[in-house]
Design an enzyme around this catalytic site. Sequence first.
Site, PDB file in Angstrom:
ATOM      1  CB  SER A   1      -7.485  -4.413   2.947  1.00  0.00           C
ATOM      2  OG  SER A   1      -7.450  -3.188   3.613  1.00  0.00           O
TER       3      SER A   1
ATOM      4  NE  ARG B   1      -7.603   1.366  -5.729  1.00  0.00           N
ATOM      5  CZ  ARG B   1      -6.502   1.736  -5.088  1.00  0.00           C
ATOM      6  NH1 ARG B   1      -5.559   2.385  -5.735  1.00  0.00           N
ATOM      7  NH2 ARG B   1      -6.323   1.459  -3.823  1.00  0.00           N
TER       8      ARG B   1
ATOM      9  CB  SER C   1      -8.366  -6.022  -3.661  1.00  0.00           C
ATOM     10  OG  SER C   1      -9.094  -4.830  -3.860  1.00  0.00           O
TER      11      SER C   1
ATOM     12  CG  ASP D   1      -2.052   0.968   1.128  1.00  0.00           C
ATOM     13  OD1 ASP D   1      -2.290   1.502   0.020  1.00  0.00           O
ATOM     14  OD2 ASP D   1      -2.710   1.218   2.148  1.00  0.00           O
ATOM     15  N   GLY D   2       0.369   2.300  -0.642  1.00  0.00           N
ATOM     16  CA  GLY D   2       1.059   3.596  -0.587  1.00  0.00           C
ATOM     17  C   GLY D   2       1.552   4.091  -1.933  1.00  0.00           C
ATOM     18  CG  ASN D   3       1.831   1.460  -5.246  1.00  0.00           C
ATOM     19  OD1 ASN D   3       2.746   1.288  -4.458  1.00  0.00           O
ATOM     20  ND2 ASN D   3       1.328   0.496  -5.995  1.00  0.00           N
TER      21      ASN D   3
ATOM     22  NE  ARG E   1      -8.313  -0.198   5.794  1.00  0.00           N
ATOM     23  CZ  ARG E   1      -8.125   1.102   5.895  1.00  0.00           C
ATOM     24  NH1 ARG E   1      -8.479   1.752   6.991  1.00  0.00           N
ATOM     25  NH2 ARG E   1      -7.584   1.777   4.904  1.00  0.00           N
TER      26      ARG E   1
ATOM     27  CG  ASN F   1      -7.717  -2.674  -5.883  1.00  0.00           C
ATOM     28  OD1 ASN F   1      -6.684  -3.331  -5.792  1.00  0.00           O
ATOM     29  ND2 ASN F   1      -8.085  -1.824  -4.922  1.00  0.00           N
TER      30      ASN F   1
ATOM     31  CG  HIS G   1      -0.449   1.876  -9.344  1.00  0.00           C
ATOM     32  ND1 HIS G   1      -0.629   1.500  -8.035  1.00  0.00           N
ATOM     33  CD2 HIS G   1      -1.585   2.548  -9.694  1.00  0.00           C
ATOM     34  CE1 HIS G   1      -1.811   1.930  -7.602  1.00  0.00           C
ATOM     35  NE2 HIS G   1      -2.405   2.574  -8.585  1.00  0.00           N
TER      36      HIS G   1
ATOM     37  NE  ARG H   1      -2.901  -1.633   4.497  1.00  0.00           N
ATOM     38  CZ  ARG H   1      -4.124  -1.750   4.022  1.00  0.00           C
ATOM     39  NH1 ARG H   1      -4.873  -2.775   4.386  1.00  0.00           N
ATOM     40  NH2 ARG H   1      -4.624  -0.860   3.191  1.00  0.00           N
TER      41      ARG H   1
HETATM   42  C1  FPP Z   1      -2.241   0.199  -3.183  1.00  0.00           C
HETATM   43  O1  FPP Z   1      -1.721   1.510  -3.206  1.00  0.00           O
HETATM   44  C2  FPP Z   1      -1.702  -0.536  -4.305  1.00  0.00           C
HETATM   45  C3  FPP Z   1      -2.434  -1.119  -5.300  1.00  0.00           C
HETATM   46  C4  FPP Z   1      -3.898  -1.079  -5.357  1.00  0.00           C
HETATM   47  C5  FPP Z   1      -1.782  -1.786  -6.406  1.00  0.00           C
HETATM   48  C6  FPP Z   1      -0.569  -2.561  -6.022  1.00  0.00           C
HETATM   49  C7  FPP Z   1       0.167  -2.874  -7.247  1.00  0.00           C
HETATM   50  C8  FPP Z   1       1.494  -2.815  -7.362  1.00  0.00           C
HETATM   51  C9  FPP Z   1       2.465  -2.561  -6.294  1.00  0.00           C
HETATM   52  C10 FPP Z   1       2.060  -3.051  -8.676  1.00  0.00           C
HETATM   53  C11 FPP Z   1       2.417  -4.495  -8.826  1.00  0.00           C
HETATM   54  C12 FPP Z   1       1.369  -5.171  -9.521  1.00  0.00           C
HETATM   55  C13 FPP Z   1       1.346  -5.614 -10.774  1.00  0.00           C
HETATM   56  C14 FPP Z   1       0.358  -5.028 -11.676  1.00  0.00           C
HETATM   57  C15 FPP Z   1       2.203  -6.701 -11.279  1.00  0.00           C
HETATM   58  P1  FPP Z   1      -2.745   2.700  -3.297  1.00  0.00           P
HETATM   59  O2  FPP Z   1      -2.935   3.041  -4.721  1.00  0.00           O
HETATM   60  O3  FPP Z   1      -3.996   2.372  -2.539  1.00  0.00           O
HETATM   61  O4  FPP Z   1      -1.927   3.838  -2.556  1.00  0.00           O
HETATM   62  P2  FPP Z   1      -2.493   5.005  -1.643  1.00  0.00           P
HETATM   63  O5  FPP Z   1      -3.122   4.350  -0.433  1.00  0.00           O
HETATM   64  O6  FPP Z   1      -1.283   5.782  -1.296  1.00  0.00           O
HETATM   65  O7  FPP Z   1      -3.469   5.767  -2.469  1.00  0.00           O
END
Ligand code: FPP
Length: 243
Positions: free
Chosen positions: A189, A68, A62, A17-19, A187, A65, A34, A181
Amino acid sequence: MDLVPHRIPRHVAIVMDGNGRYARKRYMPRFFGHKAGVDALVRVVRACADRGIEYLTVFAFSSENWNRPEDEVSSLMGLVLVAVQKHLPELQREGVRIRIVGDREGVSAQVREACERAERATAHNRRIHLSVAFNYGGRWDIVQACRRIAAAGIAPQQIDEALLARHMAMSFAPDPDLFIRTGGELRISNFLLWQTAYAELHFSDCLWPEFGEAELDAALRDYARRERRFGTVKADPVLAATA
Ligand code: FPP
């Protein structure tokens, strides 16, 4: 404390999480985060293999997802194709066996074929098992296991925990020992709900694209300090000291 080989978990599961926040901090679109998340994943797979971890399972997309924004969903789907194209040869060389776990029916034929190509190309690798949970949800997994049991005509009195576990998507792997996580949320999730019954939980404030060897080692040290009891009594510290 250095890492102790016999305290290394066999199976680590990660909610990456955190992208989005990583991208926002840089005034970039979420896709940028991502993309950096894929690079972090490749780094962490290598680090886990170097530390003797046998199974790594990550939550990439998930069941929820899909809610989104459409452009983010389609960029994540496109990223699967790019990730397979860019990273498959090196993962193959490094002995990584790739499996995709989740509901394959819901994803496009193009994405499914790329995933299956990665699975076929790495099917004989044994150094580390990388499972990528894609279109996955812990509740979906329990429901699909129940459906398969019902479809096989298994009688209710024959159904027990072991039988259910054999029908779950991760039936090929031991249950995760350590659940990590990133991104600061506390969480689960809907990740691996059945399989994490006795996993040790580690939450890191680090955003996934910034997660690397130092953060992994911090999680492994935290894990090594835990006393795993699986529902039994706490060890007596006096007896433990004299043993
Ligand atoms: C949650 O961060 C991350 C995801 C929903 C996607 C995770 C996917 C990757 C790390 C890429 C690897 C996967 C593939 C396609 C091979 P968020 O977007 O919820 O971050 P935020 O909480 O900061 O908004």
